[in-house]
Scaffold this active site. Structure first.
Site, PDB file in Angstrom:
ATOM      1  N   ARG A 177       0.938  -1.160   0.171  1.00  0.00           N
ATOM      2  CA  ARG A 177       0.027   0.016   0.277  1.00  0.00           C
ATOM      3  C   ARG A 177       0.767   1.915  -0.247  1.00  0.00           C
ATOM      4  NH1 ARG A 177      -3.682  -2.928  -2.312  1.00  0.00           N
ATOM      5  NH2 ARG A 177      -4.522  -4.581  -0.508  1.00  0.00           N
ATOM      6  N   ASN A 219       2.827  -7.307   7.370  1.00  0.00           N
ATOM      7  CA  ASN A 219       3.113  -8.649   6.565  1.00  0.00           C
ATOM      8  C   ASN A 219       4.173  -8.986   7.015  1.00  0.00           C
ATOM      9  OD1 ASN A 219      -0.085  -9.068   6.612  1.00  0.00           O
ATOM     10  ND2 ASN A 219       0.129  -8.044   4.887  1.00  0.00           N
ATOM     11  N   GLU A 303      -5.507 -11.873   7.585  1.00  0.00           N
ATOM     12  CA  GLU A 303      -5.267 -12.352   6.010  1.00  0.00           C
ATOM     13  C   GLU A 303      -3.728 -13.800   5.749  1.00  0.00           C
ATOM     14  OE1 GLU A 303      -6.665  -7.903   4.885  1.00  0.00           O
ATOM     15  OE2 GLU A 303      -4.411  -7.924   5.423  1.00  0.00           O
ATOM     16  N   ASP A 382     -12.371  -1.068   6.700  1.00  0.00           N
ATOM     17  CA  ASP A 382     -10.462  -1.152   6.806  1.00  0.00           C
ATOM     18  C   ASP A 382     -10.210   0.252   5.992  1.00  0.00           C
ATOM     19  OD1 ASP A 382      -8.731  -2.076   5.860  1.00  0.00           O
ATOM     20  OD2 ASP A 382      -8.171  -2.639   4.583  1.00  0.00           O
ATOM     21  N   GLU A 404      -5.263   3.167  15.258  1.00  0.00           N
ATOM     22  CA  GLU A 404      -4.937   3.300  14.168  1.00  0.00           C
ATOM     23  C   GLU A 404      -5.360   3.971  13.180  1.00  0.00           C
ATOM     24  OE1 GLU A 404      -3.331  -0.431  11.101  1.00  0.00           O
ATOM     25  OE2 GLU A 404      -3.505  -0.606  12.507  1.00  0.00           O
ATOM     26  N   GLU A 410      -4.661   4.729   0.764  1.00  0.00           N
ATOM     27  CA  GLU A 410      -5.066   3.074   0.601  1.00  0.00           C
ATOM     28  C   GLU A 410      -6.668   3.320  -0.106  1.00  0.00           C
ATOM     29  OE1 GLU A 410      -5.896  -1.352   1.469  1.00  0.00           O
ATOM     30  OE2 GLU A 410      -4.455  -0.097   2.537  1.00  0.00           O
TER      31      GLU A 410
END
Length: 696
Positions: A177, A219, A303, A382, A404, A410
Site C-alpha cells: 500500500r 505482513n 489475512e 478498513d 490506528e 489506500e
C-alpha cells in the site's frame, strides 16, 4: 537533496523581511546551552543552527557561559514530571507567577521571551532532551511563519504518550500500500546504505512530535522474520541509533510463528514452554543490541498470518506470551485488532465483517498483561473514505488501546488524488462513545485518561517512499504533517494545521496560503462525492483498491459490501432485521444508528438497506443523491486544478508542475468515477430525464 520537493515542510527559506530577520538574528545569534546535554538535545541545537544559517544567513555562537546580552538559553529541567492531563495549563499558570521551569513532562517544554533591545532573552526549557527537540521545532515553526518572538510565552507537551508511525516496507524494497516509490529502508533484499535519507525522515517525524516507529511490514515475510536474530540485529541497531537521536523509539513487526519457522522449535503454541523460552531468549538478544528497543507490533490470525488460533488459543494467550518475554526489558506488545473470519457468501446477509473485531476482543477485556496494547483501526472495516468509529473504543475498559489511522491513502486516492484526511481523523477523535456517559470521546481513550490506561496512544500507516517529494503527491505531505500535529494535540483545528503546513511548505504569500488551505479543506468531501456515497464504501477495484468497480470488491460480482440490487442498496446492520452490529455501540449511539429516521445520511447505507427512492434529510432520494454528487464531485475536482493553476508564478516551478499534473489526473479520474458509478445505477434502477440524470 536540496530540492524544495525533498525538504517537505522543513524548507527553512530565507526571510526576506529585513526588520524581522534582524530581530530574529539578534534573538538567536547566541545560544547558551547547558554543559551537560543529551544527544537528542544536541541534535536539536544542530537543527537550530542549520535553520538559522538557512533562514537568517547567520551561524549562531554556541556557548555554555551565561550572558547579559541578547541570546537564546537552552536547558533541561530536572525535577518531578507533571501528569499529562492539565499539566500545560499548570505550567502556564506558574509562568504567570514568574516561574518558567515548573513541573515539566519529559517531552514537554516552555519557551519564554523576556527583556528588550540588547537585553532580550529567550529561554527554552525541556523536561528532557526530547522536550528541547520539540521546543526547537516549535520555535522554527514560528520563524518560518514569520511570527514575532517578543512577549512569547509557550508551555506545551504531547497529549498522547505513544505517537507512532507504522512502515509497511518489505525487505525487497517494495512497500505494501505504498504510493510514493520504493522503500527508504530496504533495497535488493537488504538494508539500504543510504542512511542519510533515513535520518532526514527521522527529522521530519520529530518535527511534528512523533516518538515511535516500526520499520517493517506487519505482513512479515521470511527474511524480515530474521530481523530479531543476531544475523540482522547489528544492522537494525544502526537504524535504531538514527531514530534515537531524534527521540524516536524503534519497534519491529514480528512473525508469530517465528519459533517454528526459524527457531528450530516444532510448534509456535503460545502455551508451550519451549516456545515461551525461545521468545524470552530472542528478547534478551534484541535488547543486547538495542537497549531502548520499543517492542513488537503483531498481526496474527488475519489475512493468512499465523497466530494463536492455530493451536486453539486466543489473542490474550498469544499477546501475553510475547509480553512476558519483553516485560523485564520494559518492552511493549502492540497487537493489531484487524481480525476477521467471515468469507461472506453473497446470499447470506447475516454475516458481517464489521462485527468481527468487537466479537473477537471484547470477551478478552481484562486478560491482557499491562504491557500489551490493542491497536484498533479507526473504523470497523478498513480505512474507507467514510465509516463509523469502531465500537471497540470504550468497550474494553481494562485493556490498553492504540488508535490506528492510515496516512497512506489506500482507499482515498492513493496519493494520486488530493485528500486531506485531518478533518476525518478529528471526527474520529471527537466522537463520543458514551462508554462512561456523555463526554467519553475517543481522544480521552487514546490519551489514557478515560479509563486510567497505563499505556495508550495513536499510530498510523506511513505514506512515504523514496520519491523525491516523499509522498508521491506533494500535497499528500499535509497528511503526514497533520497526523503528527493532531496526535500531539487533538484540540488543534484542521484549518489551523493546514495553514501551518502550507506556510512552512510554500511560504507566507497570503494568496498561496488561502488557496492551498481551501483546496485541502475541500478535498475530502470532494473525493467522497465522486467515489462512495452515503457511507457504503468499497466501490473500488479489488487488489489495487484504485478506480471504480461497484461489484468487484471483494467477493467477485456479488457486491457483499453494499448489496445493491434493482430495489435498493446498503447493508442492514440493525438489531431487528439485520446483523445486529448497531448493538455494539453504547446508547444513544446504538439507537441513533439503528433508526432509519435518525441515522445520519452520510452513514445511512453503512447501517441500512433502503430503496433507491428513500428520501434523505437533504430532500433528495438516494438515487438522486448518487447521481448529483458524482456530477458535482467531478466538477469540483476540476475546480481544484483551476485553483492551483491560479498560483503559477507564486509557487516554485518544480512543485507547481508536480501538483498540477496530479490534479489534472484527478480531474480525469473523477469523471471516470462519475460515469462508471452513475451508469451502473442507471442500469440498476430509475428513468433518466433528457439530461441523463435520474429524477424522482
Amino acid at each position: 537533496m536540496n530540492s524544495t520537493l525533498y525538504k517537505a515542510w522543513l524548507q527553512y527559506a530565507p526571510i526576506e523581511d529585513r526588520e524581522l530577520a534582524a530581530a530574529y538574528s539578534r534573538q538567536l545569534g547566541t545560544i547558551v546551552v547547558d554543559q551537560q546535554q543529551s544527544r537528542v538535545a544536541n541534535a536539536a541545537v544542530q537543527e537550530l543552527k542549520h535553520a538559522c544559517q538557512s533562514m537568517l544567513g547567520i551561524v549562531p555562537n554556541i556557548t555554555s557561559e551565561a550572558l547579559n546580552s541578547s541570546h537564546l538559553e537552552v536547558r533541561i529541567h530536572v525535577g518531578a514530571a507533571a501528569a499529562a492531563e492539565g499539566a500545560a495549563e499548570g505550567i502556564t499558570e506558574a509562568m504567570d507567577r514568574g516561574r518558567a521551569d515548573t513541573q515539566l513532562d519529559p517531552e514537554g517544554f516552555t519557551l519564554v521571551h523576556s527583556g528588550q533591545g540588547q537585553q532580550e532573552k529567550l529561554v527554552l526549557i525541556g523536561g528532557s532532551g526530547k522536550g528541547i527537540l520539540y521546543g526547537v521545532f516549535h520555535l522554527l515553526r514560528l520563524l518560518a511563519s514569520h511570527q514575532p518572538l517578543t512577549g512569547l510565552k509557550v508551555a506545551d507537551q504531547p497529549v498522547n504518550r505513544l505517537r507512532m508511525i507504522n512502515q509497511w516496507d518489505n525487505v525487497d524494497g517494495t512497500v505494501e500500500r505504498g504510493y510514493s516509490g520504493q522503500s527508504i529502508f530496504y533495497e535488493n533484499g537488504r538494508f539500504t546504505d543510504n542512511l542519510e535519507r533515513v535520518r532526514d525522515y527521522a527529522r521530519l517525524l520529530a518535527s511534528v512530535g512523533m516518538n515511535a516507529i516500526s520499520i517493517n511490514n506487519v505482513n512479515v515475510h521470511e527474511i524480515e522474520t530474521r530481523f530479531i536474530t543476531a544475523e540482522y540485529l547489528p544492522t537494525v541497531a544502526k537504524v535504531a541509533d538514527i531514530f534515537r537521536e531524534y527521540g524516536i523509539t524503534l519497534y519491529l513487526s514480528i512473525n508469530f510463528a517465528a519459533p517454528l519457522h526459524i527457531g528450530g522449535v516444532s510448534t509456535s503454541d503460545p502455551l508451550n514452554e519451549e516456545v515461551r523460552q525461545w521468545w524470552k531468549d530472542a528478547a534478551d538478544e534484541i535488547y543486547d543490541h538495542i537497549p531502548d528497543f520499543g517492542g513488537f507490533l503483531v498481526k496474527a490470525d488475519s489475512e493468512h498470518r499465523p497466530g494463536p488460533f492455530a493451536y486453539g488459543r486466543d489473542h490474550a494467550d498469544g499477546a501475553n506470551m510475547l509480553a512476558e518475554a519483553l516485560e523485564p526489558h520494559g518492552g511493549l506488545v502492540i497487537w493489531r485488532c484487524f481480525v476477521y473470519n467471515c468469507m461472506q457468501d453473497w446470499r447470506d446477509r447475516s454475516t458481517d465483517r464489521a462485527r468481527a473485531a468487537y466479537d473477537h476482543f471484547t470477551p478478552l477485556d481484562g486478560r491482557f498483561k499491562d504491557n500489551v496494547l490493542l491497536q484498533i483501526k479507526n473504523g470497523p472495516m478498513d480505512f474507507q473514505v467514510r465509516e463509523p468509529v469502531s465500537p471497540l473504543f470504550g468497550s474494553m475498559k481494562e485493556t490498553n488501546q492504540v488508535l490506528e489511522f492510515q496516512v497512506a491513502q489506500e482507499y482515498t486516492g492513493q496519493q494520486r488524488h488530493v485528500c486531506y484526511l485531518v478533518p476525518q481523523w478529528k471526527e474520529v477523535l471527537d466522537f463520543d462513545t458514551y462508554a462512561d456517559g456523555a463526554g467519553s470521546e475517543v481522544k480521552k481513550i487514546t490519551n489514557g485518561s478515560l479509563h486510567g490506561m497505563k499505556y495508550s496512544g495513536i499510530a498510523a500507516v506511513s505514506n512515504i517512499g523514496n520519491d523525491e517529494n516523499w509522498t508521491g503527491h506533494t500535497l499528500a505531505q499535509a497528511n503526514l504533517y497533520g497526523f503528527g500535529r493532531l496526535i500531539w494535540n487533538p484540540e488543534l483545528s484542521s484549518e489551523g494545521i493546514a495553514e501551518e503546513w502550507t506556510r512552512l511548505t510554500f511560504g507566507n504569500d497570503e494568496s498561496v496560503v488561502k488557496t492551498v488551505c481551501r483546496m485541502l479543506m475541500q478535498s475530502w468531501p470532494i473525493y467522497e462525492s465522486y467515489t462512495s456515497p452515503l457511507g457504503v464504501g468499497w466501490m473500488i477495484t479489488p487488489h489495487t483498491h484504485y478506480g471504480p468497480d461497484v461489484d468487484g470488491y471483494e467477493y467477485s460480482r456479488w457486491g457483499t459490501y453494499h448489496f445493491a440490487d434493482r430495489d435498493g442498496m446498503g447493508v442492514d446492520r440493525t438489531m431487528a432485521t439485520g446483523t445486529g452490529y448497531t448493538a455494539q455501540y453504547f446508547e444513544p449511539n446504538a439507537a441513533l444508528y439503528d433508526s432509519l429516521e435518525d441515522c445520519p445520511d452520510e452513514l445511512l447505507l453503512f447501517f441500512h438497506h433502503v430503496p433507491y427512492s428513500h428520501m434523505l434529510k437533504s430532500g433528495k432520494t438516494v438515487i438522486q443523491h448518487i447521481y448529483d454528487t458524482h456530477f458535482e464531485g467531478a466538477e469540483a475536482a476540476a475546480g481544484l486544478l483551476d485553483a492551483w493553476t491560479s498560483l503559477e508564478g507564486k509557487v516554485d516551478p518544480e512543485r507547481f508542475a508536480q501538483v498540477a499534473q496530479r490534479l489534472a489526473d484527478q480531474a480525469e479520474h473523477a469523471k471516470h468515477w462519475r460515469d462508471v458509478i452513475n451508469t451502473y445505477f442507471y442500469r440498476k434502477s430509475g428513468v433518466p430525464d433528457d439530461s441523463g440524470r435520474i429524477i424522482y
